[in-house]
Scaffold this motif. Structure first.
Motif, PDB file in Angstrom:
ATOM      1  N   ALA A  84      -1.975 -49.314 -63.124  1.00  0.00           N
ATOM      2  CA  ALA A  84      -3.279 -49.572 -62.516  1.00  0.00           C
ATOM      3  C   ALA A  84      -4.313 -48.636 -63.120  1.00  0.00           C
ATOM      4  O   ALA A  84      -4.017 -47.511 -63.499  1.00  0.00           O
ATOM      5  N   THR A 133     -10.265 -47.111 -60.083  1.00  0.00           N
ATOM      6  CA  THR A 133     -11.459 -47.881 -59.767  1.00  0.00           C
ATOM      7  C   THR A 133     -12.644 -46.948 -59.621  1.00  0.00           C
ATOM      8  O   THR A 133     -12.491 -45.759 -59.361  1.00  0.00           O
ATOM      9  N   ALA A 188     -12.559 -45.098 -56.428  1.00  0.00           N
ATOM     10  CA  ALA A 188     -11.631 -43.973 -56.382  1.00  0.00           C
ATOM     11  C   ALA A 188     -12.242 -42.746 -57.027  1.00  0.00           C
ATOM     12  O   ALA A 188     -12.107 -41.626 -56.537  1.00  0.00           O
ATOM     13  N   LEU A 227      -8.968 -48.945 -46.996  1.00  0.00           N
ATOM     14  CA  LEU A 227      -8.813 -49.122 -48.441  1.00  0.00           C
ATOM     15  C   LEU A 227      -9.451 -47.973 -49.224  1.00  0.00           C
ATOM     16  O   LEU A 227      -8.828 -47.459 -50.172  1.00  0.00           O
ATOM     17  N   LEU A 258      -7.019 -45.212 -49.583  1.00  0.00           N
ATOM     18  CA  LEU A 258      -6.068 -45.325 -50.695  1.00  0.00           C
ATOM     19  C   LEU A 258      -6.688 -44.805 -51.982  1.00  0.00           C
ATOM     20  O   LEU A 258      -6.040 -44.102 -52.773  1.00  0.00           O
ATOM     21  N   GLU A 259      -7.947 -45.164 -52.228  1.00  0.00           N
ATOM     22  CA  GLU A 259      -8.634 -44.690 -53.417  1.00  0.00           C
ATOM     23  C   GLU A 259      -8.841 -43.173 -53.361  1.00  0.00           C
ATOM     24  O   GLU A 259      -8.758 -42.489 -54.389  1.00  0.00           O
ATOM     25  N   GLN A 305      -5.536 -41.600 -54.357  1.00  0.00           N
ATOM     26  CA  GLN A 305      -5.298 -41.653 -55.795  1.00  0.00           C
ATOM     27  C   GLN A 305      -6.289 -40.790 -56.554  1.00  0.00           C
ATOM     28  O   GLN A 305      -5.942 -40.142 -57.547  1.00  0.00           O
ATOM     29  N   ASP A 318      -7.700 -56.522 -53.554  1.00  0.00           N
ATOM     30  CA  ASP A 318      -7.798 -55.099 -53.882  1.00  0.00           C
ATOM     31  C   ASP A 318      -6.631 -54.325 -53.290  1.00  0.00           C
ATOM     32  O   ASP A 318      -6.076 -53.418 -53.931  1.00  0.00           O
ATOM     33  N   ASP A 364      -3.573 -54.995 -55.328  1.00  0.00           N
ATOM     34  CA  ASP A 364      -3.638 -54.327 -56.631  1.00  0.00           C
ATOM     35  C   ASP A 364      -3.267 -52.856 -56.513  1.00  0.00           C
ATOM     36  O   ASP A 364      -2.584 -52.299 -57.380  1.00  0.00           O
ATOM     37  N   HIS A 365      -3.704 -52.179 -55.429  1.00  0.00           N
ATOM     38  CA  HIS A 365      -3.345 -50.781 -55.237  1.00  0.00           C
ATOM     39  C   HIS A 365      -1.858 -50.626 -54.915  1.00  0.00           C
ATOM     40  O   HIS A 365      -1.177 -49.728 -55.437  1.00  0.00           O
ATOM     41  N   HIS A 382       2.283 -48.562 -56.166  1.00  0.00           N
ATOM     42  CA  HIS A 382       3.107 -47.734 -55.271  1.00  0.00           C
ATOM     43  C   HIS A 382       4.453 -48.393 -54.982  1.00  0.00           C
ATOM     44  O   HIS A 382       5.393 -47.705 -54.587  1.00  0.00           O
ATOM     45  N   CYS A 440       5.188 -51.136 -48.654  1.00  0.00           N
ATOM     46  CA  CYS A 440       4.382 -51.985 -49.545  1.00  0.00           C
ATOM     47  C   CYS A 440       4.867 -53.432 -49.499  1.00  0.00           C
ATOM     48  O   CYS A 440       4.061 -54.372 -49.487  1.00  0.00           O
TER      49      CYS A 440
END
Length: 818
Positions: A542, A545, A548, A595, A598-599, A602, A638, A641-642, A646, A658
């Motif tokens: 990945a 973004t 992120a 969401l 999550l960014e 990361q 999205d 994709d994240h 994982h 997941c």
């Protein structure tokens, strides 16, 4: 002049009475304490609250480091004395005053001078019961023969109790010989058991003799025996305190544990705590609590204390101290400091989740959340105890209907928002409460303004700013328990996942798949993770973004901050379990934080599997509700994709969570095509061979959703049928429920005509015939599960295969050779 002042005080405080020619001090007079003004000990400091660090038991270099190794004062050394002091002592013994006056003064001097363990407020944080005064020193030369003054103390008992006098005299003469002291102390205990002291004078005489022994810093076996004697005849006083502190000092060495347990010291300590009065012996209680903590490091030690009733004794003492919080300020300070030690001792024996299952303990602890919220050391212990209580299986019974707990904990969130250590404990306890019943979830959701307070706190902790509605942070203790009467979207799916626990594997149980067999409609919204799965090169990496990168800040979050975020997300995930709250939570503005979180994870380059697991679990619970206004589903591509990255991680828990989210998202066609484009289907087929049953179950659930879409079937023509057959053969008779799920995926696959012509179809038919044979299952313990879950779907799959084989055979017969 000072010396004459002392004699005047002695004459005034100890008036003699005559009995049988012997001068004896009356009991009430003997207990009086002369007070000398202006000569206080220099080492005294202002009382302070004991911090958690002082009480902690740490592991340093593989060995146990116990509390109080440096905190307790050492035994005071024999004082060097000048000639003037010797002359004053001689003059005191031969003074022309009554023997009763001399005995009273010398008793007071012995009790206040050369004490082996007088407690310093610098160590314990406890105010002294009275300011100790400096007394004339008693000569403690190396000569073990008692002085004339000591013999004078025993003379008043000798006529009425010569055996006791002999024992006490022998003990004093053997002060520096442990080999003689041990049997003598045993004999004294046996004598006092047979002949309980008849008056206070005899008790005081025994205590003074034992005090002399303690001043010589005796070995641990002698100290244990002195404690037994003192506990038997006294509930307060300097000798009791010194005995407890000397024993505590001996318990700081782990090497002494075996001796302490052989001598049944735990039973001795529990017996003391059961009858202790916090107003009479606060220092002794503090020392006993610390001894208990030092000797409850191992699991078997904690279990022994629980079997002896230590939890119940400490709970009673806790109630006694809690009732003193309404007393004047000075008593409140002492009560709070003692509460800190008692709650720390309770924590030490309940760290494995075993604690007294009484509602009384919870009823005592809950009010402390309000009355002592400004005492950080005490609140750490109280919240730890509540976290243990709420973790227990019976916690739903203990806290059933007690709305105060949720409300008081919610009030602490803004108060401790900057103190991450306390914030973690508050959120952990809230997470435990909301993991077990809908009443707590309903109450918390309503009192937190529909979750706005929780999401605002999450925004403050992470620095992610969204347009959350502003509102008051104060919490009313009488909130409405009714949800607003907004119309709810009907949910045709089973209930969402089970609570996320704070252990290594928070589990969400997968909803059951639909069982419509009339057509290819097997779908599911997923299930349960741990070991490396496939090489990272199997999927494209990945890319970061822009969101992120924007979320990342130069400062890396601390461990405590990450822990607080994780516990807060756990609470939010548990709210999502409620059938009515879940859809509203997922449609709220706060759901837009998940969401970006999550960014944020990361962007900071964090490697905390538990934090990541909790983020994904919150996404799973909120993505379960397939409603039009679900903020998570609105960004489902999205999210997928994240999570696909994982899903290749080393933690099976994270991989499992997941897959659960993929099960929820794959109800939408765009996500199904996205997963195929990113080759996630290959990962799912590989995971069917995993030994972890829950991981196979989750993979099978996603495959059911993918194969339910006819446009996705071509992706499984190469090896899909073979992988499912291998999984069915390896599962076989061991798990009929999982075998039934595999058959659902097979049913979906067999909708494709090309897959029906696969070479392994006949092998699949043979396997199904064997599993459906009643002779195979005749003695199987799970026969009911076989008949109820496996047979209906497996027989239909077999019928479809046999029908296809007959059709292909007929087509082959109809062919005419050229």
């Amino acid at each position: 002049s000072c010396y004459r002042t002392r004699l005047k005080w002695a004459d005034r405080m100890a008036a003699p009475t005559t009995s049988g020619g012997l001068h004896v001090i009356a009991p009430t007079q003997a207990m009086s304490q002369p007070v000398i003004q202006g000569e206080q000990d220099e080492h005294l400091a202002q009382p302070r609250v004991l911090t958690a660090a002082t009480l902690s038991v740490e592991t340093v270099g593989g060995s146990k480091k116990r509390g109080l190794t440096d905190g307790l004062p050492r035994n005071r050394t024999r004082s060097s004395r000048g000639e003037d002091d010797e002359e004053k002592d001689a003059a005191f013994v031969t003074a022309a005053v009554s023997p009763g006056t001399a005995a009273a003064y010398e008793e007071q001097a012995l009790r206040q001078t050369n004490s082996p363990a007088l407690l310093s407020p610098d160590t314990w944080g406890l105010p002294p019961i009275r300011p100790p005064e400096r007394r004339p020193s008693i000569d403690r030369s190396h000569n073990t023969t008692p002085t004339h003054g000591r013999l004078l103390r025993l003379s008043s008992v000798e006529a009425t109790d010569p055996e006791l006098t002999g024992l006490l005299t022998s003990i004093q003469r053997s002060n520096e010989d442990p080999a003689q002291l041990t049997p003598l102390c045993d004999s004294l205990l046996a004598y006092l058991t047979r002949n309980p002291p008849s008056n206070a004078r005899i008790k005081e005489t025994v205590l003074r003799a034992l005090h002399t022994v303690l001043a010589g810093n005796p070995p641990l076996p002698v100290t244990i025996r002195i404690c037994r004697i003192v506990f038997k005849i006294s509930q307060s006083g300097a000798t009791l305190t010194d005995a407890c502190v000397t024993l505590c000092r001996g318990s700081t060495a782990e090497a002494n544990d075996d001796l302490l347990f052989q001598e049944q010291v735990p039973a001795l300590l529990v017996g003391f705590l059961q009858t202790a009065d916090s107003t009479l012996a606060p220092d002794a209680i503090t020392a006993v609590c610390q001894t208990l903590r030092n000797t409850s490091v191992r699991v078997e030690q904690r279990q022994l204390y629980l079997d002896l009733g230590a939890a119940k004794a400490l709970s009673g003492l806790l109630s006694q101290l809690a009732s003193q919080l309404d007393a004047p300020a000075a008593h409140q300070t002492q009560a709070r400091q003692l509460l800190t030690h008692v709650t720390a001792a309770l924590n030490s024996i309940s760290s494995d989740g075993h604690v007294v299952a009484e509602r009384g303990l919870a009823e005592t602890l809950v009010p402390l959340l309000s009355s002592c919220r400004d005492d950080a050391a005490l609140m750490v212990n109280v919240l730890r105890l509540l976290s243990v209580l709420t973790s227990a299986d019976h916690s739903a019974v203990i806290f059933a209907g007690d709305r105060r707990v949720v409300m008081l904990l919610l009030q602490l969130l803004p108060a401790y928002s900057a103190n991450h250590k306390l914030l973690v404990l508050v959120l952990f306890t809230l997470g435990n409460l909301t993991s077990k019943d809908d009443a707590s979830r309903n109450l918390l959701f309503s009192a937190s303004q529909g979750g706005v307070m929780l999401f605002r706190l999450l925004s403050d902790l992470t620095g992610i700013r969204l347009g959350l509605p502003s509102g008051p942070t104060a919490v009313s203790l009488t909130p409405s328990l009714q949800l607003s009467h907004q119309p709810m979207v009907a949910d045709t799916h089973p209930r969402p996942a089970a609570p996320v626990h704070s252990t290594s594997r928070p589990v969400s149980v997968a909803p059951s798949p639909s069982l419509s067999l009339a057509a290819n409609l097997f779908t599911t919204s997923l299930a349960p993770a741990e070991t490396p799965l496939v090489a990272a090169s199997a999927l494209a990496p990945a890319t970061a973004t822009p969101a992120a990168a924007a979320a990342a800040s130069p400062e890396t979050p601390t461990l405590e901050l990450c822990d607080a975020i994780m516990k807060l997300l756990r609470v939010i995930a548990h709210l999502g379990i409620h059938a009515e709250i879940g859809p509203r939570l997922s449609a709220s503005d706060g759901a837009d934080l998940i969401l970006p979180l999550l960014e944020w994870y990361q962007g900071h380059g964090l490697a905390d599997p538990e934090l990541l697991l909790t983020i994904v679990a919150a996404i799973n619970n909120m993505s379960y509700y397939d409603t039009p206004h679900n903020r998570i589903l609105a960004r489902r591509l999205d999210v997928a994709d994240h999570l696909r990255v994982h899903a290749l991680g080393d933690s099976l828990d994270v991989v499992l969570e997941c897959l659960r989210v993929f099960g929820n998202l794959s109800r939408h066609q765009d996500v199904r095509h996205f997963l195929l484009d990113r080759r996630v289907d290959e990962l799912l087929l590989v995971l069917l061979e995993h030994s972890y049953r829950e991981l196979v179950w989750a993979s099978c659930g996603v495959l059911i959703n993918l194969t339910a879409d006819a446009t996705c079937l071509p992706a499984f023509r190469a090896c899909g049928l073979g992988c499912l057959l291998d999984a069915l053969e390896s599962t076989g008779l061991d798990d009929w429920e999982l075998s039934a799920n595999l058959c659902k995926a097979l049913w979906n696959l067999l909708e494709d005509d090309e897959i029906k012509r696969d070479a392994v179809v006949e092998q699949l038919a043979d396997t199904l015939r064997d599993l459906l044979d009643e002779r195979t299952i005749e003695a199987h313990p799970a026969r009911d599960m076989w008949a109820g879950a496996f047979v209906p779907i497996a027989s239909k799959v077999l019928a479809r295969i046999e029908s296809s084989l007959e059709m292909f055979a007929q087509q082959a017969d109809d062919l005419v050779p050229l």
